[in-house]
Design an enzyme around this catalytic site. Structure first.
Site, short mmCIF file in Angstrom:
data_model
loop_
_atom_site.label_atom_id
_atom_site.label_comp_id
_atom_site.label_asym_id
_atom_site.label_seq_id
_atom_site.Cartn_x
_atom_site.Cartn_y
_atom_site.Cartn_z
N ARG A 34 -27.52 2.36 49.91
CA ARG A 34 -28.05 3.15 48.81
C ARG A 34 -28.93 4.31 49.24
NH1 ARG A 34 -26.64 -1.33 47.13
NH2 ARG A 34 -27.52 -1.94 49.11
N THR A 35 -29.86 4.04 50.13
CA THR A 35 -30.86 5.07 50.41
C THR A 35 -30.20 6.28 51.06
OG1 THR A 35 -32.43 3.29 50.71
CG2 THR A 35 -33.12 5.47 51.44
N LYS A 71 -29.61 6.86 75.07
CA LYS A 71 -29.95 7.24 76.45
C LYS A 71 -31.44 7.19 76.68
CE LYS A 71 -26.27 10.62 76.03
NZ LYS A 71 -26.14 12.07 75.76
N ARG A 130 -35.02 6.49 58.39
CA ARG A 130 -35.23 5.04 58.30
C ARG A 130 -35.31 4.50 59.71
NH1 ARG A 130 -32.05 0.78 54.57
NH2 ARG A 130 -33.48 1.73 53.09
N HIS A 149 -41.46 1.84 51.63
CA HIS A 149 -40.18 2.45 51.23
C HIS A 149 -40.45 3.31 50.00
CE1 HIS A 149 -36.04 3.20 50.68
NE2 HIS A 149 -35.54 1.97 50.72
N1 CP Z 1 -32.69 -0.33 48.37
C1 CP Z 1 -32.32 -0.01 49.63
O1 CP Z 1 -33.13 0.45 50.46
O2 CP Z 1 -31.00 -0.20 49.89
P1 CP Z 1 -30.26 0.15 51.25
O3 CP Z 1 -30.87 -0.72 52.33
O4 CP Z 1 -28.82 -0.10 51.01
O5 CP Z 1 -30.55 1.61 51.57
#
Ligand code: CP
Length: 309
Positions: A55-56, A84, A105, A133
């Site tokens: 999703r993110t 590397k 991320r 998040h």
């Molecule tokens: N909600 C969320 O962070 O989903 P993903 O891990 O799929 O990005």
């Protein structure tokens, strides 16, 4: 609201007014998407995903493409020079000349913060370990605002893994900025909120907090039920995970006595914690939540890039 050039690493980076301006713009874009379909023409978004995501990453990509911009990036750091041994600092010092905004991320807490210190373009934290998040929080808040009309006077229950769940940490921190929020924290004793978040909450003596291991006892009082996955990847041993993984499984029977206008949210992905019989229950809004996340991210990037229609 001028947010041009800012990073978004921690929910506390923005004031309540700034967060609210993102949500308001997100809902405006949701209602009138064609008016915003080229505001990012000429802009490039870079995604640096050192950890899996559906999703993110894809909602950020969808958001940029829907605003007429372009995207580049990686979703597996092992296919890049990270394999590397390249440092985050060097990766960022290169990529900030390839893109106008960077979405990162990383499994390590604090990695996006470090990246922001080397970046000349805005960096958005797309999840760092079990820490924060914040763009998921915008997704959660825009959904609450859309369905409830306002974010105030609500009993918000968090159920499941409150220790490792970074979406929980960011949303709780942000909701402390809003008026008259009660937190109902439902978890096994092993997965209660982390100490740092408990200390944060102690700064708000007026906020009512209920801690319990029973969803059933509190279901009738709740306005928002935020279910969470037990975060297998953050556990130190498999045995502990197996013991706790099915602590809560929400199904229609568990909603007996719940409010008619309850919202059931989940950041997704789900594993076992919401039964599939919940998906066509009208109070379940987790798929709409994922959809609204695109518009929250469109608004966030438009404001950080300083583009307007
Ligand atoms: N909600 C969320 O962070 O989903 P993903 O891990 O799929 O990005």
């Amino acid at each position: 609201m001028n947010l041009q050039g800012r990073h978004f690493i921690d929910p506390n980076d923005f004031t309540l007014e700034e967060i609210q301006s993102i949500l308001d713009l997100g809902l405006e874009i949701y209602k009138n998407p064609l008016e915003y379909d080229d505001i990012c023409k000429g802009k490039i978004m870079g995604t640096l995903f050192y950890e899996p995501s559906t999703r993110t990453r894809l909602s950020f990509e969808s958001a940029m493409l829907r605003m007429g911009g372009k995207v580049l990036g990686f979703s597996d750091a092992n296919t890049t020079s990270v394999a590397k041994g390249e440092s985050i600092a060097d990766t960022i010092r290169v990529l900030d000349s390839y893109a106008d905004i960077l979405i990162m991320r990383h499994p390590r807490e604090g990695a996006p913060k470090l990246a922001s210190q080397y970046s000349s373009v805005p960096v958005i934290n797309a999840g760092d370990g079990g820490h924060q998040h914040p763009s998921q929080t915008l997704t959660d808040l825009i959904t609450i605002q859309y369905y409830k009309g306002a974010i105030s006077n609500l009993n918000v229950a968090f159920c499941g893994d409150l220790l490792f769940g970074r979406t929980v940490h960011s949303l709780i921190r942000t909701l402390t900025k809003y008026p008259k929020i009660t937190f109902t924290l439902i978890s096994p004793k092993e997965l209660k909120i982390p100490h740092h978040l408990r200390l944060d909450l102690m700064q708000f003596p007026d906020i009512k907090i209920i801690e319990t291991d029973s969803l059933e006892e509190h279901i009738s009082e709740i306005d928002i039920l935020y279910m969470t996955r037990i975060q297998k990847e953050r556990f130190f041993n498999e045995e502990e995970y197996v013991k706790l993984k099915d602590s809560y499984i929400l199904n229609r029977d568990k909603l007996v006595g719940a409010k008619e206008d309850l919202l059931v949210l989940h950041p997704l992905p789900r594993v076992n914690e919401i039964s599939y019989d919940m998906d066509d229950e009208p109070r379940s809004k987790y798929f709409q939540q994922a959809k609204l996340g695109v518009y929250a991210r469109m608004a966030l990037m438009a404001l950080l890039l300083g583009v307007t229609k």
